[in-house]
Write a protein that holds these residues in place. Structure first.
Motif, PDB file in Angstrom:
ATOM      1  N   PRO A  43      47.798  72.969 -54.041  1.00  0.00           N
ATOM      2  CA  PRO A  43      47.028  73.043 -52.801  1.00  0.00           C
ATOM      3  C   PRO A  43      45.685  72.326 -52.940  1.00  0.00           C
ATOM      4  O   PRO A  43      45.022  72.384 -53.972  1.00  0.00           O
ATOM      5  N   GLY A  44      45.309  71.630 -51.875  1.00  0.00           N
ATOM      6  CA  GLY A  44      44.054  70.888 -51.882  1.00  0.00           C
ATOM      7  C   GLY A  44      44.148  69.513 -52.483  1.00  0.00           C
ATOM      8  O   GLY A  44      43.123  68.815 -52.608  1.00  0.00           O
ATOM      9  N   LEU A  45      45.339  69.080 -52.891  1.00  0.00           N
ATOM     10  CA  LEU A  45      45.510  67.757 -53.503  1.00  0.00           C
ATOM     11  C   LEU A  45      46.383  66.901 -52.613  1.00  0.00           C
ATOM     12  O   LEU A  45      47.493  67.311 -52.222  1.00  0.00           O
ATOM     13  N   ASP A  46      45.897  65.735 -52.231  1.00  0.00           N
ATOM     14  CA  ASP A  46      46.637  64.810 -51.384  1.00  0.00           C
ATOM     15  C   ASP A  46      47.411  63.845 -52.285  1.00  0.00           C
ATOM     16  O   ASP A  46      46.825  62.983 -52.942  1.00  0.00           O
ATOM     17  N   ALA A  47      48.734  64.008 -52.310  1.00  0.00           N
ATOM     18  CA  ALA A  47      49.557  63.181 -53.200  1.00  0.00           C
ATOM     19  C   ALA A  47      49.655  61.739 -52.741  1.00  0.00           C
ATOM     20  O   ALA A  47      50.101  60.880 -53.501  1.00  0.00           O
ATOM     21  N   SER A  48      49.245  61.444 -51.481  1.00  0.00           N
ATOM     22  CA  SER A  48      49.324  60.055 -51.013  1.00  0.00           C
ATOM     23  C   SER A  48      48.196  59.191 -51.571  1.00  0.00           C
ATOM     24  O   SER A  48      48.227  57.964 -51.459  1.00  0.00           O
ATOM     25  N   GLY A  49      47.162  59.819 -52.139  1.00  0.00           N
ATOM     26  CA  GLY A  49      46.050  59.063 -52.699  1.00  0.00           C
ATOM     27  C   GLY A  49      46.268  58.738 -54.165  1.00  0.00           C
ATOM     28  O   GLY A  49      47.277  59.125 -54.764  1.00  0.00           O
ATOM     29  N   PRO A  50      45.300  58.048 -54.768  1.00  0.00           N
ATOM     30  CA  PRO A  50      45.411  57.677 -56.195  1.00  0.00           C
ATOM     31  C   PRO A  50      45.080  58.858 -57.102  1.00  0.00           C
ATOM     32  O   PRO A  50      44.003  58.935 -57.698  1.00  0.00           O
TER      33      PRO A  50
END
Length: 432
Positions: free
Chosen positions: A140-147
């Protein structure tokens, strides 16, 4: 069996070999960590190849692509293994790959292709490892689409050149942004690319990333340097966006992010003075270019004219060297030295370039004939001699004789005719 606790999925495979001993070869694969992982977290894949008794030569190994993951291999040679399996000694090598999940969910890692080599280094057979499967989670709180990076520590920094607060940019000006990222346990090649963007009117040129990894006692600290250049096309106020580096703290098991702030750049139109300066610079460049072009054309013209003159001068020089005038000049120079041999050779050359009748007149001329006779006696007679004074005399005689032979001698002498009306003779007796 030693080291059995290290491997999560040990297996014994039948290799496709033609030789019998190779059929007992052991191929094992394992994952570290053996359980699940987080997006961006490095997972080490170990592939062990063991031979009974002895290993003829370390095998070659290749691992294909895995959709949704990045696979890297850094070591050119594996770790040597020695252990006992069922009481029999085995020797082999362990090969390590690093897998970076780039999305959540199950990711299948293909089997490793193993090429066995004989003692001479030639292929002796092939084998495959078992297919592995990892499950990557997105906390939670982590955007997997980013680096995303998963590490125990992450650092980011940036440098602007020139300083955006002091830069005075005009259309065509540029601003360079250098971003440096560091992560513990992650090599630079394992860091995803950053997304650099810019508003309309700004072009972006990205350099190739630079790796500056450091290894201390087997622990790697990766550093990656990205450099981009923003070029502004027209006057306006531009906002260059911030850059966010999301990462998962493996120690605190918490989502974090590092932000590099953006800047606002005002690009002003070129002033009249700047335009005039640019115009003068353009004019000077045009004049310099014209002068250079003119000099180039002049050089080409001179080169061509020189080539023509040389082409004409060479035949003239050849004819001149073979002329009687050249032979006469040579005779005059040689004669005054008093060397009878050189003088006679130059005299013969000069006379040889004369017509036969002219040559006869020269040899019969009383001004030069005695000197020629004396020169021949000095060379071919028993009692002849030749001195420098005689050489000077011959030189002067040759000059006089040459002037004579140049004048035509076969012109008829002028004959005065008698008067048309001669006077009557007077008689002694007087006029008749």
């Amino acid at each position: 069996m030693r080291r059995s606790a290290v491997f999560a999925a040990p297996c014994v495979l039948a290799a496709t070999l033609s030789a019998a001993p190779a059929a007992e070869m052991v191929v094992r694969t394992s994952l570290d960590p053996p359980g699940g992982s987080v997006v961006g977290q490095p997972v080490r894949l170990h592939v062990d190849v063991l031979f009974p008794g002895s290993m003829p030569r370390p095998p070659r190994i290749r691992l294909g692509d895995a959709p949704g993951a990045q696979i890297l291999r850094f070591e050119t040679q594996g770790l040597t293994l020695r252990e006992a399996i069922d009481g029999q000694p085995y020797v082999g090598q362990q090969f390590e790959f690093v897998v970076f999940p780039r999305r959540g969910g199950a990711i299948e890692i293909p089997s490793a292709e193993i090429t066995l080599l004989d003692a001479a280094g030639d292929p002796a057979g092939s084998a495959r490892s078992a297919v592995q499967r990892i499950v990557a989670t997105v906390p939670p709180g982590l955007d997997a689409s980013g680096p995303v990076i998963a590490a125990t520590a992450v650092t980011v920094s940036q440098i602007w050149e020139p300083d955006p607060g002091q830069a005075r940019l005009a259309p065509g000006g540029a601003l360079v942004r250098t971003v440096r990222r560091g992560a513990s346990g992650i090599p630079a090649m394992g860091m995803p690319d950053l997304a650099f963007s810019a508003p309309d009117g700004v072009r972006i040129y990205a350099d190739a990333p630079r790796s500056e990894d450091r290894i201390n006692r087997g622990a790697v600290t990766g550093e990656r340097v990205d450099r981009v250049t923003y070029v502004f096309e027209r006057p306006d106020a531009y906002v260059l966006p911030a850059i966010v580096q999301p990462w998962w703290d493996l120690a605190a098991r918490q989502a974090r992010s590092e932000t590099l702030p953006g800047v606002t750049i005002a690009v002003a139109a070129a002033s009249s003075e700047a335009r005039q300066r640019q115009g003068r610079t353009t004019a000077r460049a045009w004049v310099a270019g014209s002068a250079l072009l003119g000099a180039l054309l002049l050089g080409v013209l001179v080169w061509r004219l020189r080539g023509r003159r040389i082409a004409r001068w060479r035949p003239w020089r050849t004819n001149r060297a073979a002329s009687g005038a050249a032979a006469l000049s040579q005779l005059r120079r040689v004669a005054q030295r008093g060397d009878p041999g050189a003088t006679y050779a130059a005299l013969a050359t000069w006379l040889g370039r004369m017509p036969a009748d002219t040559r006869q007149r020269i040899r019969a001329d009383r001004r030069i004939a005695p000197l020629i006779d004396q020169l021949e006696r000095a060379l071919f007679g028993p009692d002849g001699g030749w001195s420098a004074e005689q050489g000077h005399a011959l030189r002067n005689a040759v000059i006089e004789v040459h002037r004579t032979v140049r004048r035509p001698s076969d012109h008829p002498q002028r004959v005065d005719l008698p008067p048309l009306n001669p006077p009557w003779p007077r008689s002694k007796a007087g006029h008749s």
